[in-house]
Design a protein around this motif. Structure first.
Motif, short mmCIF file in Angstrom:
data_model
loop_
_atom_site.label_atom_id
_atom_site.label_comp_id
_atom_site.label_asym_id
_atom_site.label_seq_id
_atom_site.Cartn_x
_atom_site.Cartn_y
_atom_site.Cartn_z
N GLY A 63 0.81 -1.21 0.00
CA GLY A 63 0.00 0.00 0.00
C GLY A 63 0.84 1.26 0.00
N ASN A 64 0.16 2.39 -0.06
CA ASN A 64 0.85 3.68 -0.10
C ASN A 64 -0.11 4.75 0.38
OD1 ASN A 64 2.74 5.72 -0.71
ND2 ASN A 64 3.52 4.48 -2.39
N THR A 65 0.44 5.81 0.93
CA THR A 65 -0.35 6.93 1.42
C THR A 65 0.34 8.22 1.01
OG1 THR A 65 0.86 6.68 3.50
CG2 THR A 65 -1.36 5.75 3.43
N HIS A 159 -4.27 -2.48 0.43
CA HIS A 159 -4.59 -3.82 -0.07
C HIS A 159 -5.39 -4.59 0.98
CE1 HIS A 159 -0.58 -3.23 -2.36
NE2 HIS A 159 -1.59 -2.88 -3.13
N PRO A 160 -6.58 -4.13 1.31
CA PRO A 160 -7.39 -4.83 2.31
C PRO A 160 -7.90 -6.16 1.74
CG PRO A 160 -8.21 -2.59 1.85
CD PRO A 160 -7.27 -2.96 0.76
N ASP A 161 -7.85 -7.20 2.56
CA ASP A 161 -8.33 -8.50 2.10
C ASP A 161 -9.76 -8.43 1.59
OD1 ASP A 161 -5.89 -9.45 2.91
OD2 ASP A 161 -6.63 -10.41 4.74
N ALA A 162 -10.60 -7.71 2.32
CA ALA A 162 -12.02 -7.66 1.95
C ALA A 162 -12.22 -6.96 0.61
CB ALA A 162 -12.82 -6.96 3.04
N GLY A 216 -9.10 -3.54 -10.17
CA GLY A 216 -9.36 -4.95 -10.43
C GLY A 216 -8.18 -5.83 -10.03
N SER A 217 -8.45 -6.85 -9.20
CA SER A 217 -7.46 -7.83 -8.73
C SER A 217 -6.39 -7.24 -7.84
CB SER A 217 -6.78 -8.53 -9.91
OG SER A 217 -7.70 -9.29 -10.65
N HIS A 218 -6.46 -5.98 -7.49
CA HIS A 218 -5.30 -5.31 -6.92
C HIS A 218 -5.55 -4.71 -5.55
CE1 HIS A 218 -1.83 -2.21 -7.73
NE2 HIS A 218 -1.86 -2.61 -6.48
N GLY A 219 -6.45 -3.73 -5.46
CA GLY A 219 -6.61 -3.05 -4.19
C GLY A 219 -7.58 -1.90 -4.27
N SER A 323 -3.79 -12.99 -6.62
CA SER A 323 -4.23 -11.96 -7.55
C SER A 323 -3.47 -10.66 -7.35
CB SER A 323 -5.73 -11.71 -7.40
OG SER A 323 -6.01 -11.21 -6.10
N CYS A 324 -3.32 -10.23 -6.11
CA CYS A 324 -2.67 -8.95 -5.82
C CYS A 324 -1.17 -9.06 -6.07
CB CYS A 324 -2.93 -8.56 -4.36
SG CYS A 324 -2.12 -7.02 -3.87
N PRO A 325 -0.58 -8.12 -6.81
CA PRO A 325 0.87 -8.19 -7.08
C PRO A 325 1.71 -8.27 -5.81
CG PRO A 325 -0.15 -6.50 -8.43
CD PRO A 325 -1.21 -6.97 -7.47
N ASP A 326 1.31 -7.53 -4.78
CA ASP A 326 2.07 -7.57 -3.54
C ASP A 326 2.12 -8.97 -2.95
OD1 ASP A 326 2.51 -4.82 -3.63
OD2 ASP A 326 2.35 -4.68 -1.45
#
Length: 727
Positions: A63-65, A159-162, A216-219, A323-326
């Motif tokens: 993630g990033n802020t 990148h929340p799971d939900a 999509g698929s990411h966050g 799915s998530c790149p991280d």
């Protein structure tokens, strides 16, 4: 900067059931700041740390802020808009100001004028440097344009799971639209970069007034006018996603298709994990490519993992990958699921050959499949194939094993795969889970920018990837050795039979090294069960052991007529029998790993020099020395080196110098106890006092790599005692 509608300026923390509301107005108001923009940056850091503290919101390093505020141009003094954003490689949970990149917003936006399209977007990363506002900035991350092209003062990309569960669902776009009544936009999967930044800006232009965007698929992207509004907006969106999933869980079909296998009892899981981890570690550390040493392991039997690995859907979902790149950057595209190894398989007592024969072909197939994956998707300029061994290994009924270059990376990989399990579970509950296409996954894994980041990683320390068990390491020489090994990159098992001393050493190591460098074990070297339990700790905590240092000791100095049978038994049980049994257990682990290893025995000058009032101690030390030679002769075929360090008169922080021993030696030499250090120093050729760190340095000399072809040696660290010369 664009304004958004404020959402619930006062929030009841109790309204959140699936995320943690941690904001404290008093803490936020007291944040030190000398200017308005400093305050915005302080609030950005505060918000980031709160978000990163909840793994349901984002993973470690994920993630990033960002925030945007007006600040004076250092050349003109005129106000200019600046964006502060987490820099490359940081973690929002531990983010400090030094981890931020600060960029001129107008210059960042002007990069659109030189962008040559998707085929050339990687070249834009270097151009970010032309937008740097603060010359002490961290390097800008690939997420920089994603935040820079959105016009909001505060932005969260998590990148929340939900949220990813919805983003990775087959019907994710429709679900997002219906769930949020059009208040959350949608952008199809796109690798992070300049193009995705443009697509986010376009999504906002097409959907003015939205409060966030699902990738999509990411966050997830969310934002606000203030740090607090962005924080609450993020929590509300994630809470809505989590509540939606919870309401659908198990309604249409059983979770993960239902239970396929029953979970083993906790003590069985732990025992089996301890027995098999050294074998898995050895297999994961073989056939290495671009690797400096063996892998470090991590084991978890978290209930979320057990639910997945014991389900009917395991064989369908596990090969699909994340799915998530991280996620897959840290876990590889898919895990290795162990087959035909039942949970009650007697790993602990079966022949090693039988176990390896059951496992090795599965590792061979995994490596071959990974090679095929690489060959099928590589580009002409792709980096060379990296290590083909699995990072994540799933053993149904028992748990999950992860292996990486160090403990933190292995632990974080386990956390990320647990996140991936949560995503699969949620997506399956509301629709059908979809993973990234293999080519997209490969393009992320072998992205040239990721490769460049890997090449910039610091060189591993001499003992990186090594695991050391040092007996008696809660104080004195043993503690100094453990500390030296930890300084050089090793994972260490701190142990002692003195529980108070062990607790103090544990706290000291935590304060110095954090949570991923050491584990503790209560160890009595005279008891076989205690020794085996300590090596089980090493196996479960890190994967096995590479270095065994026999340092636990006892000293009794008495004239022959005063020496008792109990004195004799204590000396030989601890020094000789203890060294024998600890070495035996350590070699058993090393042979499972098939990686070689080191045994170091801390003996004494007294093994070679005769002195008064020393019959029991001196003869036991001589036995230790010869046992070392015998072990060296026997274990060479296993590439296990056995060497000896002979200290003398190491008084600092040593329990054996307290009380009767010091008094006995002082009496034997005709001096007072207070005069002993000076007496010992003056009798040496170098006139030096010997310290625990001197012994630790000698041990490192044997295991640090320069003496990898030496075994059966004795290194005296005594300041120079001519009578103790070996030859």
């Amino acid at each position: 900067m664009q304004s958004v509608n404020a959402s619930n300026p006062a929030v009841d923390p109790r309204s959140f059931k699936h995320v943690s509301y941690l904001w404290d107005d008093a803490v936020a108001a007291a944040l030190p700041a000398s200017t308005d923009y400093d305050r915005e940056v302080a609030l950005l850091l505060y918000r980031s740390n709160l978000l990163g503290a909840d793994l349901r919101l984002t993973n470690y390093g994920g993630g990033n802020t960002s925030c945007k505020a007006m600040a004076p141009d250092p050349l003109t003094g005129r106000p200019t808009e600046v964006m502060w954003i987490k820099g490359s490689g940081g973690d929002i949970g531990t983010l400090k100001r030094s981890g931020l990149a600060a960029l001129y917003v107008d210059r960042l936006l002007s990069l659109k004028n030189v962008y040559r399209g998707l085929e050339h977007e990687d070249e834009m990363v270097e151009l970010f440097n032309h937008s740097i506002y603060d010359l002490a900035s961290k390097a800008p991350s690939i997420d920089t344009p994603l935040h820079g092209f959105l016009p909001f003062a505060h932005i969260d990309h998590l990148h929340p799971d939900a949220a990813i569960a919805i983003a990775a669902a087959k019907d994710g776009k429709r679900i997002t639209q219906e769930l949020f009544n059009g208040q959350i936009g949608w952008v199809d999967w796109r690798r992070p970069g300049f193009e995705l930044g443009l697509e986010l800006a376009q999504c906002l232009a097409d959907n003015p007034g939205i409060r966030g965007i699902m990738l999509g698929s990411h966050g997830l992207f969310t934002w606000g006018n203030t740090a607090y509004e962005s924080y609450v907006n993020t929590l509300e969106v994630v809470e809505t996603c989590a509540e939606y999933i919870q309401n659908h869980m198990g309604k249409n079909r059983p979770v993960f298709g239902g239970v396929w296998r029953n979970v083993e009892l906790p003590d069985i899981r732990l025992r089996q994990a301890a027995a098999i981890m050294p074998i898995l570690r050895g297999l994961c550390s073989s056939e290495s490519v671009h690797r400096s040493g063996p892998m470090i392991g991590h084991f978890t039997d978290d209930e979320r993992v057990l639910e997945f690995i014991n389900s009917k859907d395991l064989d369908r979902l596990a090969p699909m990958g994340t799915s998530c790149p991280d996620h897959f950057l840290r876990t590889k595209i898919s895990p290795l699921v162990l087959r035909n190894i039942p949970s009650d398989f007697d790993v602990e007592h079966a022949e090693n050959r039988e176990i390896v024969e059951s496992l090795a072909p599965q590792f061979d197939k995994y490596r071959a499949d990974y090679q095929s994956y690489y060959e099928a998707h590589k580009h002409p300029n792709s980096p060379a194939m990296r290590d083909a061994n699995p990072v994540v290994i799933l053993w149904p009924q028992i748990g999950m094993f992860t292996f990486a270059k160090d403990k933190q990376t292995a632990r974080v990989a386990a956390e990320f795969y647990t996140n991936a399990i949560n995503v699969m579970k949620g997506a399956e509950a509301i629709s059908e889970y979809t993973s990234l296409p293999r080519q997209e996954a490969f393009d992320i894994e072998y992205w040239l920018l990721e490769e460049a980041k890997l090449q910039r990683m610091p060189k591993p320390k001499a003992l990186s990837g090594k695991i050391a068990l040092v007996t008696g390491s809660a104080g004195g020489i043993g503690k100094a050795i453990a500390r030296k090994f930890a300084d050089e990159g090793a994972c260490v098992i701190i142990n002692d039979f003195d529980t108070d001393r062990l607790a103090g050493a544990d706290e000291a190591f935590k304060a110095t090294y954090g949570r991923d460098t050491h584990a503790i074990a209560n160890l009595d070297v005279t008891k076989k069960d205690s020794i085996e339990a300590a090596f089980d700790v090493a196996a479960v905590a890190f994967g096995g052991v590479d270095i065994v240092v026999n340092c636990a000791g006892i000293s009794i100095s008495k004239p022959l007529e005063d020496h008792t049978e109990a004195d004799w038994d204590a000396l030989y049980d601890i020094l000789v029998k203890g060294q024998f049994m600890v070495t035996q257990a350590g070699v058993n682990t090393m042979r499972k790993q098939n990686l070689g290893g080191d045994v170091l025995n801390i003996v004494s000058k007294n093994a070679l020099v005769s002195g008064p009032n020393n019959a029991g101690y001196g003869s036991a030390k001589a036995a230790q020395l010869h046992l070392s030679r015998l072990n060296a002769a026997e274990l060479g075929k296993d590439h296990i080196r056995v060497n000896v360090v002979n200290p003398d008169a190491v008084i600092s922080d040593s329990k054996i110098w307290a009380g009767a021993w010091a008094e006995g030696r002082a009496k034997a030499y005709g001096v007072t106890v207070a005069e002993l250090p000076a007496y010992y120093a003056k009798r040496t050729l170098l006139n030096e006092v010997i310290l625990p760190d001197d012994i630790a340095n000698a041990c490192f000399a044997f295991v640090g790599g320069l003496l990898a072809k030496s075994t059966g040696n004795v290194l005296n660290v005594d300041g120079g005692v001519a009578m103790a010369f070996v030859r």
